[in-house]
Scaffold this active site. Sequence first.
Site, short mmCIF file in Angstrom:
data_model
loop_
_atom_site.label_atom_id
_atom_site.label_comp_id
_atom_site.label_asym_id
_atom_site.label_seq_id
_atom_site.Cartn_x
_atom_site.Cartn_y
_atom_site.Cartn_z
CE1 TYR A 146 -54.31 55.73 14.94
CE2 TYR A 146 -55.73 53.89 15.52
CZ TYR A 146 -54.52 54.56 15.64
OH TYR A 146 -53.54 54.04 16.45
CE LYS A 197 -48.82 64.64 26.32
NZ LYS A 197 -47.90 64.24 27.39
CG ASP A 229 -47.12 61.63 29.43
OD1 ASP A 229 -48.34 61.75 29.69
OD2 ASP A 229 -46.31 62.54 29.67
CG ASP A 253 -53.96 50.81 18.04
OD1 ASP A 253 -53.92 49.60 18.31
OD2 ASP A 253 -53.60 51.28 16.95
CG ASP A 257 -51.57 45.85 20.93
OD1 ASP A 257 -52.66 45.23 21.08
OD2 ASP A 257 -50.97 45.90 19.85
#
Length: 366
Positions: A146, A197, A229, A253, A257
Amino acid sequence: TSTKKKSYNITLLPGDGIGPEVVSVAKQVLNLTASLEGIEFKYQEMPVGGAALDLTGVPLPEETLSVAKQSDAILLGAIGGYKWDANEKHLKPETGLLQLREGLGVFANLRPATVLPQLIDSSTLKREVAQGVDLMVVRELTGGIYFGKPRGFGKNENGDEIGFNTEVYATYEIDRIARVAFETARKRRGKLCSVDKANVLEASILWRKRVTMMASEYPDVELTHMYVDNAAMQLIRDPKQFDTIVTNNIFGDILSDEASMLTGSIGMLPSASIGDSGPGLYEPIHGSAPDIAGQDKANPLATVLSVAMLLKYGLQEEAAAKRIENAVLETLDKGFRTGDLFSTGMRLVGCKEMGEEVLKSIDSQR
Ligand code: ATP
């Protein structure tokens, strides 16, 4: 006795929409808890978000930030609303929240997701999967893709338009978030799962290496690693396996959620954003809920539980935090529900009455 009471300065940032309603309840909860624990809170209430825009023309006035920085902890309600949605980009209320996080240097975002037995039917999961879910996502908040450079738009060798971003993590950024995560796991059930990852991304390879290195300082914490994943899948398949999860900005993020939706009750979920030194920022994960603002319908419990996090993680007042958590559970046990959680057979209450019930319950723990 002559011993002086421990005194803390709390910045209250009620903000917009239901923010002032839920912060008002949380302040009463803080006051009663303080009187029972023999501590003292002093408050400074400052404008932020849309409320600050209306008052001063900016969503984070300098004075709000400087008061916040000098306090021991910050409690935020919510920011934003329809009223300001048409504004120019730089005048969005939400910009105030980003500036506040940046100004405070809070790089770790802690979001618990707990399925309370009283609210198990609000969960999106089957009962047997939902039962006993109690996890915490620790998300890196100020680095990664980000913010990484280079970023931008351009053209590739074929003349196609491209957009690009860069996932960058420096060792100091990984180390400081890892430390928060190990400390958090230690205060919980002593299990930490680092999500990355590392089979594809260099930044993740470094992440895994540094987190693994720190594990030797925390022999009491059991460290595991998981690819993102798989983590996304495991959160739905068997979320009970997790205690504390630590991950980078973008994965956090998404996973936080996802985890919050397992509980199915947005009005119940608190959060903390903390840094190395200086005060932390505590807030409910829900927004300003303009559809129900000003109607005494908001569920104040996410903010009340944010106060518990403030006491536990910000001020090391764990007994006071426990008192509040117990009162919330007891209030739910008695069947009190705001509209967002209501089901037949329960007692429908508004924001204020829910607050009063929590206060009664805290009081009964004397
Ligand atoms: P944001 O983008 O700021 O998160 P949003 O509109 O996407 O805002 P919320 O403001 O959290 O999300 O509202 C989403 C829905 O949940 C709304 O219908 C709102 O009324 C409801 N809601 C949110 N918080 C609460 C709460 N504390 N009590 C009851 N209902 C709530």
